[in-house]
Design a protein around this motif. Sequence first.
Motif, PDB file in Angstrom:
ATOM      1  N   HIS A 149     -15.683  98.437  12.424  1.00  0.00           N
ATOM      2  CA  HIS A 149     -15.928  98.196  10.997  1.00  0.00           C
ATOM      3  C   HIS A 149     -16.305  96.734  10.740  1.00  0.00           C
ATOM      4  CE1 HIS A 149     -15.098 102.082   9.301  1.00  0.00           C
ATOM      5  NE2 HIS A 149     -13.929 102.162   9.898  1.00  0.00           N
ATOM      6  N   LYS A 150     -15.712  95.819  11.475  1.00  0.00           N
ATOM      7  CA  LYS A 150     -16.079  94.409  11.332  1.00  0.00           C
ATOM      8  C   LYS A 150     -17.497  94.163  11.829  1.00  0.00           C
ATOM      9  CE  LYS A 150     -11.507  92.240  11.403  1.00  0.00           C
ATOM     10  NZ  LYS A 150     -10.590  91.301  12.125  1.00  0.00           N
ATOM     11  N   ALA A 155     -16.699  98.465   5.866  1.00  0.00           N
ATOM     12  CA  ALA A 155     -15.408  98.759   5.235  1.00  0.00           C
ATOM     13  C   ALA A 155     -14.418  97.638   5.504  1.00  0.00           C
ATOM     14  CB  ALA A 155     -14.845 100.084   5.748  1.00  0.00           C
ATOM     15  N   VAL A 156     -13.581  97.371   4.518  1.00  0.00           N
ATOM     16  CA  VAL A 156     -12.514  96.390   4.646  1.00  0.00           C
ATOM     17  C   VAL A 156     -11.403  96.962   5.519  1.00  0.00           C
ATOM     18  CG1 VAL A 156     -10.702  95.155   3.398  1.00  0.00           C
ATOM     19  CG2 VAL A 156     -13.004  95.296   2.435  1.00  0.00           C
ATOM     20  N   TYR A 259     -20.477 109.328   6.019  1.00  0.00           N
ATOM     21  CA  TYR A 259     -21.880 109.008   6.311  1.00  0.00           C
ATOM     22  C   TYR A 259     -22.235 107.556   6.015  1.00  0.00           C
ATOM     23  CZ  TYR A 259     -22.986 113.969   6.899  1.00  0.00           C
ATOM     24  OH  TYR A 259     -23.044 115.268   7.353  1.00  0.00           O
ATOM     25  N   TYR A 260     -21.267 106.705   5.747  1.00  0.00           N
ATOM     26  CA  TYR A 260     -21.577 105.311   5.429  1.00  0.00           C
ATOM     27  C   TYR A 260     -21.708 104.500   6.720  1.00  0.00           C
ATOM     28  CZ  TYR A 260     -21.772 101.004   2.687  1.00  0.00           C
ATOM     29  OH  TYR A 260     -22.173  99.820   2.122  1.00  0.00           O
ATOM     30  N   TRP A 261     -22.770 104.831   7.455  1.00  0.00           N
ATOM     31  CA  TRP A 261     -23.114 104.159   8.707  1.00  0.00           C
ATOM     32  C   TRP A 261     -24.612 103.886   8.697  1.00  0.00           C
ATOM     33  CZ3 TRP A 261     -19.155 102.461  11.588  1.00  0.00           C
ATOM     34  CH2 TRP A 261     -17.916 103.087  11.432  1.00  0.00           C
ATOM     35  N   ILE A 270     -19.521  95.830   1.671  1.00  0.00           N
ATOM     36  CA  ILE A 270     -18.327  96.222   2.415  1.00  0.00           C
ATOM     37  C   ILE A 270     -17.454  97.075   1.500  1.00  0.00           C
ATOM     38  CG2 ILE A 270     -16.332  95.395   3.698  1.00  0.00           C
ATOM     39  CD1 ILE A 270     -17.798  92.771   4.148  1.00  0.00           C
ATOM     40  N   ALA A 271     -17.287  98.344   1.851  1.00  0.00           N
ATOM     41  CA  ALA A 271     -16.500  99.261   1.016  1.00  0.00           C
ATOM     42  C   ALA A 271     -15.048  98.786   0.946  1.00  0.00           C
ATOM     43  CB  ALA A 271     -16.571 100.674   1.578  1.00  0.00           C
TER      44      ALA A 271
END
Length: 434
Positions: A149-150, A155-156, A259-261, A270-271
């Motif tokens: 994710h980083k 995403a946080v 699907y957030y890729w 960043i969600a």
Amino acid sequence: MGKVPRILSWRNMLVLSLAVNFSLILRILKGTDGGNSSYVVSIWPVVSNSLDRTVYGDSKWPVVSTTASGSSSLSSASCNYNETQEDDERIINLKLGDPMVYERYWQEMGHMTTMVIAGWQSLSYFSDNNNELCWFLEPELAKEIVRVHKVVGNAVTQDRYIVVGTGSTQLYQAALYALSPHDDSGPINVVSAAPYYCSYPLITDCLKSGLYRWGGDAKTYKEEGPYIELVTSPNNPDGILRESVVNRSEGILIHDLAYYWPQYTPITSIADHDVMLFTASKSTGHAGMRIGWALVKDKETAKKMTEYIELNTIGVSKVSQLRVAKVLKAVSDSCGNETAKSFFEHSYDAMFERWKLLKQASKTSKGFTVPDFASQRCNFLGKVFEPQPGIVDCEKFLREKEYSNQKWKDFIFLQFNFYGNLNNAMIETFNHLR
């Protein structure tokens, strides 16, 4: 006088009777009037505003059928996809999405994601004695989830609790269990803006829980009091980036970000939400490992989600967690490799080629069109592009377009899924609908 030999036993007669009747049923379904042949496309369906569970029931999917007069009408078909007989070339069997599209990449990776697990390993229920919350979460998986994710920036993860589940479906149910009031107030309504993933109503109501129940379309939701809204972004089935719709003070949100890729949509921010669900099946294509994870802001919510998984499956497979950790490590490593394409560049190219084929097919069709998406800059890939979802919603076309064929032999589900093999057979299907 000798005995008359028994040529056919009662079992033989039963088998013969079944075979004769089955043959007759097939002849009726296929028709014997010598009409034009038709395709049966068996693909994952979608529920929309007017195709609600209240109309079709828990065990039915909406489909479009054509009549002899050429008009289109809505019907229903069983969820049992095996009922479709695949015995000739007229049937294009796409069924539900199966992410084999990334198989070639992982084959090329060779032994980078191969691992050997000794027989004495993974005997214990417990994975991490230092994790007082999700005690069955493998530390290596937690480490690689944070890392990927980083790397992607989608995403946080800081100050978040990670809860692992058997796919995001179990995590969705765990979130409902954790966020619902555990008192005598009655079941809380769960809503989502249509069109929504067709399994949400079924998953929500399958346990017939007294804690929560499916409440329908968030766009038309009017009831007072607390509610849970499921926000899928990018949305399944239309690929649109979503925000909450009801927006009332008593609302509780679950964000499904499967699907957030960057292979599906530009990563623009960043969600940062209270409960965010992800899954290996959509991120890396490893659906068979059955691993999903939730990033949860509130500790008590994460505890209750863990409690649900304890009650449901007493944890999550260690073997699957270790395999996904290995895969995620390979993905993150590839993003730092300047001499070869990263996994996300490869998967982006794969989705781009499939959408290009679909757009080419739509140009030769008089009635079939593909949706237009606004281009945005992806912070991860560093370029501007249109979203290229893993699914494409065909409902609007099938509702507006009237096409004729032989009686009711055509049953076309409302969504094509890009995880299957997008080949000439699929393109011919689009041309068939001109």
